[in-house]
Design a protein around this motif. Structure first.
Motif, PDB file in Angstrom:
ATOM      1  N   ARG A  86      18.299   8.287  -2.523  1.00 41.43           N
ATOM      2  CA  ARG A  86      18.141   9.668  -2.028  1.00 41.43           C
ATOM      3  C   ARG A  86      16.696  10.150  -2.103  1.00 41.43           C
ATOM      4  N   ASN A  87      15.846   9.443  -2.853  1.00 40.12           N
ATOM      5  CA  ASN A  87      14.423   9.814  -2.908  1.00 40.12           C
ATOM      6  C   ASN A  87      13.612   9.190  -1.775  1.00 40.12           C
ATOM      7  N   ALA A  88      14.230   8.243  -1.051  1.00 45.56           N
ATOM      8  CA  ALA A  88      13.513   7.552   0.032  1.00 45.56           C
ATOM      9  C   ALA A  88      13.806   8.286   1.335  1.00 45.56           C
ATOM     10  N   HIS A  89      12.810   9.022   1.831  1.00 37.86           N
ATOM     11  CA  HIS A  89      13.007   9.886   3.003  1.00 37.86           C
ATOM     12  C   HIS A  89      12.583   9.186   4.286  1.00 37.86           C
ATOM     13  N   HIS A  90      13.479   9.215   5.243  1.00 39.00           N
ATOM     14  CA  HIS A  90      13.268   8.580   6.535  1.00 39.00           C
ATOM     15  C   HIS A  90      12.032   9.158   7.231  1.00 39.00           C
ATOM     16  N   ILE A  91      11.194   8.261   7.728  1.00 41.28           N
ATOM     17  CA  ILE A  91      10.021   8.686   8.503  1.00 41.28           C
ATOM     18  C   ILE A  91      10.249   8.313   9.966  1.00 41.28           C
ATOM     19  N   PRO A  92      10.327   9.323  10.832  1.00 42.50           N
ATOM     20  CA  PRO A  92      10.575   9.034  12.250  1.00 42.50           C
ATOM     21  C   PRO A  92       9.419   8.230  12.862  1.00 42.50           C
ATOM     22  N   HIS A 148       2.307   7.958  -7.290  1.00 45.21           N
ATOM     23  CA  HIS A 148       3.502   8.740  -6.942  1.00 45.21           C
ATOM     24  C   HIS A 148       3.444   9.209  -5.486  1.00 45.21           C
ATOM     25  N   GLU A 149       2.429   8.712  -4.738  1.00 42.45           N
ATOM     26  CA  GLU A 149       2.334   9.050  -3.306  1.00 42.45           C
ATOM     27  C   GLU A 149       2.420   7.724  -2.583  1.00 42.45           C
ATOM     28  N   PHE A 150       3.601   7.365  -2.068  1.00 41.06           N
ATOM     29  CA  PHE A 150       3.682   6.040  -1.454  1.00 41.06           C
ATOM     30  C   PHE A 150       4.691   5.968  -0.324  1.00 41.06           C
ATOM     31  N   PHE A 151       4.372   5.012   0.563  1.00 43.90           N
ATOM     32  CA  PHE A 151       5.113   4.845   1.809  1.00 43.90           C
ATOM     33  C   PHE A 151       5.365   3.354   2.019  1.00 43.90           C
ATOM     34  N   GLY A 152       6.521   3.028   2.579  1.00 47.01           N
ATOM     35  CA  GLY A 152       6.796   1.631   2.890  1.00 47.01           C
ATOM     36  C   GLY A 152       8.081   1.484   3.676  1.00 47.01           C
ATOM     37  N   VAL A 153       8.660   0.307   3.588  1.00 48.24           N
ATOM     38  CA  VAL A 153       9.857  -0.009   4.363  1.00 48.24           C
ATOM     39  C   VAL A 153      10.940  -0.501   3.400  1.00 48.24           C
ATOM     40  N   ILE A 154      12.159  -0.002   3.577  1.00 49.38           N
ATOM     41  CA  ILE A 154      13.262  -0.453   2.727  1.00 49.38           C
ATOM     42  C   ILE A 154      13.568  -1.905   3.063  1.00 49.38           C
ATOM     43  N   GLU A 155      13.666  -2.698   1.994  1.00 47.56           N
ATOM     44  CA  GLU A 155      13.786  -4.133   2.172  1.00 47.56           C
ATOM     45  C   GLU A 155      15.098  -4.655   1.598  1.00 47.56           C
ATOM     46  N   ALA A 156      15.678  -3.917   0.657  1.00 49.66           N
ATOM     47  CA  ALA A 156      16.962  -4.309   0.074  1.00 49.66           C
ATOM     48  C   ALA A 156      17.630  -3.052  -0.467  1.00 49.66           C
ATOM     49  N   VAL A 157      18.959  -3.049  -0.480  1.00 41.08           N
ATOM     50  CA  VAL A 157      19.677  -1.878  -0.994  1.00 41.08           C
ATOM     51  C   VAL A 157      20.626  -2.304  -2.111  1.00 41.08           C
ATOM     52  N   SER A 200       9.089   7.531   3.043  1.00 41.66           N
ATOM     53  CA  SER A 200       8.175   8.085   2.043  1.00 41.66           C
ATOM     54  C   SER A 200       9.034   8.445   0.840  1.00 41.66           C
ATOM     55  N   VAL A 201       8.484   8.210  -0.339  1.00 46.27           N
ATOM     56  CA  VAL A 201       9.313   8.354  -1.535  1.00 46.27           C
ATOM     57  C   VAL A 201       8.947   9.630  -2.299  1.00 46.27           C
ATOM     58  N   ASP A 202       9.970  10.454  -2.528  1.00 42.63           N
ATOM     59  CA  ASP A 202       9.800  11.641  -3.373  1.00 42.63           C
ATOM     60  C   ASP A 202       9.791  11.174  -4.826  1.00 42.63           C
ATOM     61  N   PRO A 203       8.685  11.431  -5.558  1.00 40.36           N
ATOM     62  CA  PRO A 203       8.607  10.930  -6.934  1.00 40.36           C
ATOM     63  C   PRO A 203       9.460  11.716  -7.932  1.00 40.36           C
ATOM     64  N   VAL A 204      10.047  12.833  -7.496  1.00 41.67           N
ATOM     65  CA  VAL A 204      10.811  13.691  -8.405  1.00 41.67           C
ATOM     66  C   VAL A 204      12.244  13.164  -8.530  1.00 41.67           C
TER      67      VAL A 204
END
Ligand code: NAI
Ligand code: MN
Ligand code: ZN
Length: 337
Positions: free
Chosen positions: A126-132, A59-68, A82-86
């Motif tokens: 909405r759980n996928a938070h932008h990482i600057p 539930h602690e993970f980071f990556g890149v959006i690849e498809a919407v 970074s993904v909020d698991p809630v």
């Protein structure tokens, strides 16, 4: 794609699965880093009452959006997140007062639904938070554990004059130290544990004073130094701690619990009411991702102090074993996908 699956308690397999398609409102994240947490280990060994098997943990993970999926801006493709698991319903009573973390239909990725120990995961947009760009991948994967401390702080509202006592120098105690010192500039932060290496990490994370209760009595040590904690965080979570905290607390102090023990504990009301103590609990995080990302950008917290091990995901069994057995030198373990 490869996914790390707990097929049933004590049975971890790296499984080939179909790459999931995002539904409307979802994004597919190509995961690059994921952190191991105590709850992953609990699900692995069948100690989490909420877990259903088979389950992709993490539930602690980071990556890149690849498809919407439908309804999500195409421009989000390529975004580091970074993904909020809630995952919450958005309309129940807790959601309506800003506490999606205790939504009546709460779903936690990696617990109730498949999580982030996988090459790809589909999550609500909405759980996928932008990482600057100025926040590194390794810092980004540490956002979630710091949101736990951010939530604790949100409950008890630390102030500079506080004398804080933190039980436990595991990942949760250590993120709490950094938040109290780095963000809230709390004057005195005391950390208590029984593992000297962990207490040294607490010092590195900014603790003013650490107490090893293997040989010392906490009440005696505090009395000897003249400390009366005004804020107590239980990040060790043994049922016996609450009554001790009540006894040690200053009048008007706040105590915050993080534990999930089902064992009863005995407390006296007199101890609470005579000092008008406030007792809080804190679970997961409520809208804390943007706050922690801002703290990272401002340099107020430093996740690198907590990352002790890194493994390619193919070595997850060794990574879990290190995390579970090497409690002296291991804090946060990061998996690379
Ligand atoms: P951890 O097990 O790595 O750390 C706990 C630390 O407390 C250990 O270093 C241990 O030596 C120490 N400890 C145990 N009993 C103690 C005592 N009586 N006095 C002083 N120190 C003591 O666990 P981690 O990952 O840091 O998590 C801490 C707790 O927080 C766990 O119980 C976990 O279930 C809970 N948790 C709660 C969350 C929430 O949202 N409420 C989120 C994540 C974890
Ligand atoms: Mn965690
Ligand atoms: Zn809800």
């Amino acid at each position: 794609m490869k996914s790390i699956v707990i097929a049933q308690p004590n049975q971890l397999v790296i499984e080939e699965r179909a790459i999931p398609q995002p539904s409307p409102g979802d994004v597919r994240v190509k995961i690059s880093l994921a952190g191991i947490c105590g709850s992953d280990s609990h699900i692995y060994h069948g100690h989490n009452p909420f877990a259903k098997y088979p389950r992709v943990i993490g539930h602690e993970f980071f990556g890149v959006i690849e498809a919407v999926g439908e309804g999500v801006e195409e421009t989000r493709v390529g975004e580091r997140v970074s993904v909020d698991p809630v995952v919450s319903c958005g309309h129940c009573y807790p959601c309506s007062i800003g506490k999606p973390n205790v939504c009546t239909e709460l779903v936690v990725l990696g617990v109730h639904r498949d999580g982030g120990f996988s090459e790809y995961a589909v999550v609500p947009a909405r759980n996928a938070h932008h990482i600057p760009d100025d926040v590194s991948d390794e810092f980004a994967v540490m956002v979630e554990p710091f949101t736990i401390a951010a939530n604790v702080a949100g409950q008890v509202q630390p102030i500079e004059q506080d004398c804080a006592l933190i039980y436990g120098a595991g990942p949760m105690g250590l993120t709490s130290v950094q938040v109290l010192k780095g963000v809230y500039q709390v004057q005195t932060v005391i950390v208590v544990d029984r593992i000297p290496e962990r207490l040294e990490m607490a010092r590195q994370s900014g603790a003013d004073y650490v107490i090893d209760t293997t040989h010392l009595s906490l009440p005696d040590e505090l009395a000897r130094r003249g400390y009366r904690p005004t804020l107590i965080i239980d990040a060790a979570c043994h049922p016996s701690i609450l009554q001790e905290a009540i006894t040690l607390a200053s009048p008007a102090a706040r105590i915050v619990l993080m534990g999930f023990s089902a064992d009863p504990c005995t407390v006296t009301q007199q101890g609470i009411t005579s000092k008008e103590l406030s007792i809080y609990s804190s679970r997961l995080n409520a809208h804390k991702f943007p706050i922690v990302i801002d703290w990272l950008r401002a340099g107020l917290i430093d996740p690198s102090k907590l990352i002790t091990h890194r493994y390619p995901y193919q070595e997850v069994v060794s990574a879990m074993a290190t995390f579970e057995n090497d409690r002296h030198s291991c804090c946060k373990v990061i998996l690379r996908f």
